[in-house]
Each structure stands twice: as C-alpha cells, then as structure tokens.
Design an enzyme around this catalytic site. Structure first.
Site, mmCIF file in Angstrom:
data_model
loop_
_atom_site.group_PDB
_atom_site.id
_atom_site.type_symbol
_atom_site.label_atom_id
_atom_site.label_comp_id
_atom_site.label_asym_id
_atom_site.label_seq_id
_atom_site.Cartn_x
_atom_site.Cartn_y
_atom_site.Cartn_z
ATOM 1 N N THR A 148 70.659 92.662 -64.499
ATOM 2 C CA THR A 148 69.936 93.035 -65.698
ATOM 3 C C THR A 148 69.942 94.360 -65.907
ATOM 4 O O THR A 148 70.536 95.039 -66.658
ATOM 5 C CB THR A 148 68.540 92.250 -65.434
ATOM 6 O OG1 THR A 148 67.890 92.662 -64.342
ATOM 7 C CG2 THR A 148 68.779 90.720 -65.716
ATOM 8 N N LYS A 170 70.663 91.367 -56.850
ATOM 9 C CA LYS A 170 70.248 91.940 -58.139
ATOM 10 C C LYS A 170 68.727 92.370 -58.010
ATOM 11 O O LYS A 170 68.036 91.742 -57.546
ATOM 12 C CB LYS A 170 70.518 91.337 -59.568
ATOM 13 C CG LYS A 170 69.874 90.101 -59.667
ATOM 14 C CD LYS A 170 68.517 89.935 -60.419
ATOM 15 C CE LYS A 170 68.408 91.009 -61.399
ATOM 16 N NZ LYS A 170 67.091 91.236 -61.883
ATOM 17 N N THR A 181 61.842 92.127 -58.096
ATOM 18 C CA THR A 181 62.221 91.122 -59.137
ATOM 19 C C THR A 181 63.835 91.152 -58.363
ATOM 20 O O THR A 181 64.679 92.099 -58.898
ATOM 21 C CB THR A 181 62.278 91.806 -60.394
ATOM 22 O OG1 THR A 181 60.906 91.708 -60.817
ATOM 23 C CG2 THR A 181 63.070 90.719 -61.231
#
Length: 386
Positions: A148, A170, A181
């Site tokens: 992202t 990621k 996250t």
C-alpha cells in the site's frame, strides 16, 4: 534476500495482477497456492476488536484445519463494511474456490487498504481470472502486489538442511503491537503438523512483529499466515523449525521497520530494572509511542528528560530517583540526573539504541522497535484518505 520469496520452497506457486482497485494502476492482487502433498495452515491475527471481514473468514478457514491458497487484495481493507463486507468476502472466495476446484474453507483471504470502502467485487473477480493463469515462480510479483504505502517489497528466504522457508510481507504504517498493519505469508516445504506450525508462528510473532510499534495504531486487518506442504520430505526438529520461523519473521520485521512511513531513524528501546517483563514491555511501549520522544529522535537530540517524562507515565514499578538512560551505550542520565557528556552523544546515524533502567533492581526486561516522527510521516498520512 531472494526475490522468489513465497515460491522459494518446493510446491508453492504465486502470482500478482492488476485488478484496478488502486487508482495508481499498480498491481493490487496476489495469490499464493500450496500444491501439496500436505496442506497445513496456521495463522496469527490482529487483537483489535474491530475486525475486518477477511479476518473473520480466514479465522474460520484456519480452524478448518487445511489451507490450500491465500488470496490478497490491496487498496481496500474490506473493514467496517458490515454484513455486506462479510458477504463480499464469501462471494470472492467461493469464486476462487470454483476456479481452483477446492473447498472454500481451504482458502484464506487477506485485504489491506482504505477502511470503510465497499469492496469492488466485480474487479476482484476479474483479478482472480488474471491470477490463476499467471501462477508460477512469481513470489516477487506477489510481494509487489500487496503493497500500500510501502516503498519496497518485503521478502525473505531461509535455507535449512534439505528444506526451505520463504515469505513476503507488507506494512509501513498504523503499526503497533498486536502485529502491525501488516500482512505476512510464510511458506515451507518442511513436514510439520498444524500444532507445530501454530506454536512456532505464535512464538516468533511475540518477539518480532509484536515488538514493532511505529505509531501506536493497531490495524483491523493484521494477519500472519504460515503454509506447510511437506514437499521436501524432511521433518525438522522442533528447535530447527522454530528457529527458521523466527529468522524469517525477524527479517521481515526488520524490513517493515526500515520502510516505516517517513522513517529517518530506526530506534530500539530496551527497558530493565522493573518487577516483571510485562511491566518492562509496558514502559518500553509507552516510550516508543511518545510523540515528544519520537520528535527528539527525528532531531538526533539525546533528550533524556523526555525519556524520563514518558516512562513515568507507564504502569510499571520504578524508582523515580534512580532511573538511568543510555543512548547508543553512552550514559546520558544516571540516578535520574543528567551526565556531563549527555549533550555530546552523537545520534546522527540511522540506528539508535535506547536503554532505560527503571532502578528497582527487579528482573523485568523487554524491548520494542520504533521509529522517529518525521514531516514525511504526517504528509503521507494526511494524504492517505478516502
């Protein structure tokens, strides 16, 4: 590390594709498939009580006992979408299962991206149609596709005695203990049981991902998955397997910290001298989340006063008159008072080691990893919205 990542072990194929979820047009879907002969799956999930729809589904899949594939999408978290979000993940997994000719509960689903946006089901189904014919030795493409705000893909490979463990991950922001996250997929061709896989993964996460605290925020989507297929025919000892999983998780955690949003400093905080390890961890996390301390790190400022002020807020036993602080092994505060050389300590390098002794003489000890708070972090997160 090898760009093959999740496809480094025998019997795993992967692919990455562009479905159109990201406005940038970058790749935004990935698929990892276990070709067997065994289909062991284990996972660790976010502890946030607001849980994304794919996390709910994947918990059921892992509890079912076998995993044959993991489907990823980036750009949309499918979180806080209510019943419709749950229906959407079921529809997509059912679609993939029909293409792979497997039970839907043999598939895990992972999403990352904006929260509260409806999942573009039609786009994702079209992405599945692109992924399946592209399956092959494409671990690097899969790692690229799950990013992202990451600036680089994150992969790892651990070569063992006749067997291999690979992985990808990621995550660069909204990181706090309870993973970060982040999404991580580990694959291995070793022969292990689900119980062994789960135990190794849980232990490794506790001392790697769960020590990474970038900004104090815990995601709705955190998922770390381990797939094992026994294709090597090798059964490692418990110690060998645990060590390999730990090595892979530590490597990916280091890469996550290095690529954290706006990072200019990588900071390791160790707290000792309190009653229990959990108290030490609480103090380390409190310091690692303190914005004034993080700003001092950005400015390369050995500001021990901010350290004392931060740890003083922690729920931990301490002697307020006997706290010591060290930056890069140099004493800047002894018995809660500054040392003559405190302001001369050089923190201009990327890596900063902070050690705090809370002064009780107790055995408690813990560490966390964090970063500084930079202008770029604010810019990235003020622009990342719906």
């Amino acid at each position: 590390m090898s760009s093959r990542g999740v496809t480094a072990p025998q019997g795993f194929v992967a692919a990455g594709a562009t479905a159109g979820i990201k406005p940038s047009g970058n790749k935004d879907m990935a698929l990892v498939v276990n070709q067997g002969p065994e289909f062991v799956g284990a996972a660790v999930f976010t502890r946030n009580r607001v849980v994304a729809s794919p996390v709910k589904y994947t918990k059921k899949a892992v509890a079912n006992g076998t995993l044959r594939a993991v489907l990823y999408n980036s750009g949309n978290a499918n979180a806080c979408n209510g019943v419709q979000g749950d229906k959407d993940v079921h529809e997509i997994v059912d679609y993939l299962a029909s293409k792979l000719k497997v039970d839907p509960l043999d598939i895990a689903a992972c999403s990352t991206g904006l929260i509260g946006e409806p999942l573009p089901v039609t786009m994702i189904k079209a992405g599945v149609d692109k992924l399946i014919p592209a399956l092959g030795d494409n671990g690097g493409e899969a790692a690229d596709s799950i990013m992202t705000t990451d600036t680089v893909a994150k992969e790892t490979v651990v070569k063992c005695n006749g067997w291999t463990l690979g992985g990808m991950g990621k995550g660069v922001g909204m990181m706090a203990p309870s993973l970060a996250t982040m999404l991580v997929c580990l694959t291995t061709d070793a022969c292990v049981t689900q119980a062994q896989a789960h135990a190794a993964l849980s232990k490794a996460c506790d001392v790697t991902f769960n020590t990474l605290d970038i900004d104090g925020s815990t995601s709705t989507n955190d998922t770390v998955i381990l797939l094992a297929n026994g294709a090597s025919g090798i059964t490692p000892t418990e110690s060998e397997f645990n060590d390999a999983v730990l090595q892979a998780c530590a490597d990916i955690a280091d890469q996550l910290q290095a690529d954290a949003e706006g990072v200019t400093k990588r900071v390791r905080i160790t707290v000792t001298g309190t009653t229990t390890d959990s108290q030490a961890l609480n103090a380390a996390r409190t310091l690692g989340r303190d914005n004034l301390f993080k700003c001092a790190m950005f400015g390369s400022d050995p500001n021990w006063g901010r350290v004392l002020a931060a740890v003083g807020m922690a729920d931990a036993d301490m002697d307020p008159d006997n706290i010591s602080v060290y930056f890069n092994d140099q004493p800047v505060c002894l018995q809660s008072g500054g040392t003559p050389e405190a302001r001369q300590v050089d923190l201009s390098g990327i890596d900063i080691d902070v050690r705090v002794d809370l002064g009780t003489g107790g055995p408690g000890k813990a560490f966390v990893r964090t970063t500084d708070l930079s202008h770029q972090y604010v810019e990235i997160n003020s622009a990342y919205s719906s």
